[in-house]
Design an enzyme around this catalytic site. Sequence first.
Site, PDB file in Angstrom:
ATOM      1  N   GLY A 366       3.241   3.173  -2.387  1.00 42.91           N
ATOM      2  CA  GLY A 366       1.860   2.507  -1.790  1.00 42.91           C
ATOM      3  C   GLY A 366       2.416   1.188  -1.036  1.00 42.91           C
ATOM      4  CG  ASP A 367      -0.615  -1.904  -1.139  1.00 38.93           C
ATOM      5  OD1 ASP A 367      -0.438  -1.129  -2.214  1.00 38.93           O
ATOM      6  OD2 ASP A 367      -1.282  -2.687  -0.928  1.00 38.93           O
ATOM      7  CD  GLU A 368       1.814  -0.628  -6.679  1.00 37.08           C
ATOM      8  OE1 GLU A 368       0.680  -1.115  -7.494  1.00 37.08           O
ATOM      9  OE2 GLU A 368       2.426  -0.035  -7.240  1.00 37.08           O
TER      10      GLU A 368
END
Length: 458
Positions: A366-368
């Site tokens: 994801g956005d990690e």
Amino acid sequence: MLVRELEQQVQELERRNAELRRELAERAREAEASRVAEAELRLMVDAMPQIVWIARPDGWHVYFNQNWMDFTGLTLEESLGDGWNPPFHPEDRGAAAVAWEQATRTGERYEIEYRLRRFDGSYHWMLGRAIPLRSDSGEIVKWFGTCTDIEELKQAQARIGDQARLLDLTQDAILVQDLEHRVVLWNQGAERILGWSAEEVRGRSLVQLIAPDGDQLASVMDRLLERGEWSGELTVVDKAGAEVVMEGRWNLLRHDDGTPRAALAVNTDVTERRRVEAALLHALEARATHDTLTGLANRALLFDQLELLLGQRHRTGVAVAFIDLDAFKSVNDRWGHRAGDQVLVHVAERLRETIRQGDVAARIGGDEFVVVGAADDPETALRLGERLADAVAGTTVVEGREVAVSASVGVAFVGRDEVVGADDLISRADSVMYDVKRHAAGGAGIEDAPAAGGARPA
């Protein structure tokens, strides 16, 4: 007295008569010998496979053997003089006449190839030759000539020419070398791939041309002499010195008695194929260890690198920074996943520009993102987190619009003597990141102590 004189005259006449008879007998024997010799010569000439002819010094033909009549269907009377010219092919007749006129004018040897019409109307290629017979004074007495049927030779040459053109049409490098590695045949495919022309390489050592170390070709020849054939991959150099990778199929050529005489090699240039395969393999390996969207390390590579770092005997401290973008869901919801992907690529680029040599940056989902690096103490680890938060913060253009980007960064630190697993360390950094996001989104924080469960903001 008168009687005696008459007797002497009679004796003289008898002596002369005897001499005349002997001379006539000798001439008769010589004539017979000449007739026999001429008959034998004619028989021998007629038995020859070639057409044989004789001409006067001015080129006027006075004799043809039987082969001429059998081949052309003309009679001897039709052929004498200049009657020999009509059976010549119309395209060759003029050239043959000019060559014969020049020979009779200069006395030079006559030799020319032409097509001659058979009695059935078909044409055969002939090799015409003639040499002058000269007197003791050097004057030409006669011309003796032959016509040799070379139709089969011409057809064989045509077949060889067709085969040679086929060899040149192929993209493969086809060559023949003798047992001393000297080049015997070199087709246009070899010229295209390796750069040398056939004229440049014929008779030269193949080893010196394309394999300076010689070991590889020597090994190929050993196997070829042992088994009669070889196939495999060769790495050689072209005329410019560049490496060329070739798939070779080599066969041993033998003499009629079975002894080896040369090697026939058909080599396919696979340099570009190997380059593409290597690039594809690299891409596949990258896909196995890197995130396909951002090009950063993926979760598997991150954990491998972190475990390796933690397992070093004389390591420094280790910092793990867990990065989570702020309000990223709103980007996807408002402008779509394509815009979200562009933001992720932008963040990855900012991380790459910020990390130090030896650090590992990864996208784990994801956005990690996670960055792992060496740190001497918690303060150094926190500064790493702060640099990363500052690097991400800002704006980027997405689909023609400016989008604000920020991230919350949680940092976990493990000292050189602390024993901890990669999973635990990343979980600790993740926990700190959530504390930062709740209290100071867009910044960085570090855990107070592994057991405290809280975070110390920057």
